[in-house]
Design a protein around this motif. Structure first.
Motif, mmCIF file in Angstrom:
data_model
loop_
_atom_site.group_PDB
_atom_site.id
_atom_site.type_symbol
_atom_site.label_atom_id
_atom_site.label_comp_id
_atom_site.label_asym_id
_atom_site.label_seq_id
_atom_site.Cartn_x
_atom_site.Cartn_y
_atom_site.Cartn_z
ATOM 1 N N GLY A 1 -85.998 -7.508 -82.831
ATOM 2 C CA GLY A 1 -87.616 -7.685 -83.102
ATOM 3 C C GLY A 1 -88.292 -8.603 -82.278
ATOM 4 O O GLY A 1 -87.734 -9.439 -81.823
ATOM 5 N N LYS A 2 -89.591 -8.469 -82.184
ATOM 6 C CA LYS A 2 -90.494 -9.563 -81.567
ATOM 7 C C LYS A 2 -90.388 -10.843 -82.216
ATOM 8 O O LYS A 2 -90.355 -11.065 -83.360
ATOM 9 C CB LYS A 2 -91.817 -9.049 -81.270
ATOM 10 C CG LYS A 2 -92.763 -9.774 -80.164
ATOM 11 C CD LYS A 2 -94.022 -9.394 -80.374
ATOM 12 C CE LYS A 2 -94.756 -10.064 -79.186
ATOM 13 N NZ LYS A 2 -96.412 -9.787 -79.150
ATOM 14 N N ASN A 3 -90.194 -12.000 -81.254
ATOM 15 C CA ASN A 3 -89.957 -13.288 -82.052
ATOM 16 C C ASN A 3 -88.830 -13.497 -82.952
ATOM 17 O O ASN A 3 -88.840 -14.370 -84.182
ATOM 18 C CB ASN A 3 -91.325 -13.997 -82.661
ATOM 19 C CG ASN A 3 -92.276 -14.006 -81.469
ATOM 20 O OD1 ASN A 3 -92.041 -14.514 -80.286
ATOM 21 N ND2 ASN A 3 -93.562 -13.913 -81.927
ATOM 22 N N GLN A 4 -87.903 -12.514 -82.847
ATOM 23 C CA GLN A 4 -86.584 -12.402 -83.942
ATOM 24 C C GLN A 4 -87.078 -12.177 -85.141
ATOM 25 O O GLN A 4 -86.216 -12.305 -86.207
ATOM 26 C CB GLN A 4 -85.882 -13.619 -83.866
ATOM 27 C CG GLN A 4 -85.540 -13.979 -82.674
ATOM 28 C CD GLN A 4 -84.141 -15.135 -82.484
ATOM 29 O OE1 GLN A 4 -84.108 -15.778 -83.526
ATOM 30 N NE2 GLN A 4 -83.493 -15.126 -81.492
ATOM 31 N N ARG B 1 -87.460 -9.178 -86.940
ATOM 32 C CA ARG B 1 -86.565 -8.313 -87.639
ATOM 33 C C ARG B 1 -84.924 -8.939 -87.979
ATOM 34 O O ARG B 1 -84.621 -8.728 -89.054
ATOM 35 C CB ARG B 1 -86.482 -6.983 -86.806
ATOM 36 C CG ARG B 1 -87.428 -6.070 -86.867
ATOM 37 C CD ARG B 1 -87.320 -4.657 -86.029
ATOM 38 N NE ARG B 1 -88.426 -4.084 -85.882
ATOM 39 C CZ ARG B 1 -88.701 -3.280 -84.833
ATOM 40 N NH1 ARG B 1 -87.912 -3.189 -83.963
ATOM 41 N NH2 ARG B 1 -89.923 -2.665 -84.678
ATOM 42 N N LEU B 2 -84.497 -9.648 -86.908
ATOM 43 C CA LEU B 2 -83.299 -10.343 -87.241
ATOM 44 C C LEU B 2 -83.534 -11.528 -88.423
ATOM 45 O O LEU B 2 -82.884 -11.700 -89.396
ATOM 46 C CB LEU B 2 -82.895 -11.200 -85.960
ATOM 47 C CG LEU B 2 -81.639 -11.955 -85.952
ATOM 48 C CD1 LEU B 2 -80.589 -11.337 -86.530
ATOM 49 C CD2 LEU B 2 -81.595 -12.847 -84.826
ATOM 50 N N THR B 3 -84.541 -12.008 -88.376
ATOM 51 C CA THR B 3 -84.942 -13.062 -89.550
ATOM 52 C C THR B 3 -84.886 -12.306 -90.910
ATOM 53 O O THR B 3 -84.390 -12.767 -91.806
ATOM 54 C CB THR B 3 -86.188 -13.768 -89.267
ATOM 55 O OG1 THR B 3 -85.963 -14.354 -87.876
ATOM 56 C CG2 THR B 3 -86.370 -15.012 -90.316
ATOM 57 N N GLU B 4 -85.490 -11.304 -90.922
ATOM 58 C CA GLU B 4 -85.529 -10.241 -92.005
ATOM 59 C C GLU B 4 -84.452 -9.987 -92.649
ATOM 60 O O GLU B 4 -84.039 -10.121 -93.859
ATOM 61 C CB GLU B 4 -86.467 -8.856 -91.777
ATOM 62 C CG GLU B 4 -86.870 -8.225 -92.939
ATOM 63 C CD GLU B 4 -87.537 -7.101 -92.173
ATOM 64 O OE1 GLU B 4 -86.780 -6.094 -92.398
ATOM 65 O OE2 GLU B 4 -88.683 -7.211 -91.985
#
Length: 214
Positions: free
Chosen positions: A160-163, A165-168
């Protein structure tokens, strides 16, 4: 002229290269200062015995130099399976860079099942304790490690943008997820408790499945 003698000296094999020096610089230094020749057995011989050859009056001086060189540096190994190396290295090797800046004389090598350190004894000990603390932490927390194969074409959407989705996903699962920096690698690294790794694996695979059917 003094009498020439050969004196056998027992020095652990792993310290021989410290005496040898870069391109034999150590041996040359001993010879230049004492006129004593030092013969180091080759690696195949695997013998700790070094031959010190020279005038009896100069041998003592050469031996002092040899011990000083041998003990000026030390080499240690820390047992750590390969997957722990990335944690020790940190994101984009940030941790290694910090170690190199604060302990420039310590060399760090990541081998298959261990991490090797080399340098002045006191500094090596400081770095060893730092590295060991990270490894102990991983062991004590029963960290699970998994490499999940995901087609690199989905990396962008999963991160994802600016990570975002990953952070989520990381917050949702409590799992540390690391995507490779180069798209050539198909393996995403998951690290955490067994439960968090299982959750993250399931979530990522579900998202990949959704992206495939889009």
């Amino acid at each position: 002229e003094g009498k020439i003698m050969t004196f056998p000296l027992e020095i652990p094999c792993e310290q021989h290269r410290f005496i040898l020096g870069k391109k034999g610089a150590g041996l040359k230094e001993i010879f230049d200062k004492t006129n004593v020749v030092v013969r180091i057995p080759n690696q195949e011989e695997n013998s700790p015995t070094i031959q010190v050859i020279g005038e009896t009056t100069r041998i003592g001086e050469a031996i002092t130099m040899i011990y000083k060189m041998a003990n000026a540096l030390t080499a240690v190994q820390i047992n750590a399976p390969h997957w722990m190396h990335s944690v020790v290295k940190g994101e984009r090797s940030a941790n290694v860079d910090i170690i190199k800046k604060s302990h420039p004389d310590v060399r760090i090598f990541f081998r298959d099942d261990h991490i090797a350190l080399e340098g002045p004894p006191e500094e090596v000990e400081l770095v060893r304790s730092q590295v060991q603390a990270v490894i102990d932490d991983l062991r004590n927390n029963n960290t699970t490690y998994l490499e999940l194969e995901i087609d690199p074409q989905y990396y962008k959407q999963l991160i994802g943008k600016n990570q975002i989705r990953l952070t989520e996903i990381q917050e949702q699962t409590g799992c540390d997820i690391r995507f490779p920096f180069v798209d050539e690698s198909r393996f995403v690294k998951l690290m955490g408790t067994k439960e968090s790794v299982d959750k993250a694996r399931q979530l990522l695979l579900e998202r990949v499945q959704k992206l495939k059917t889009k």
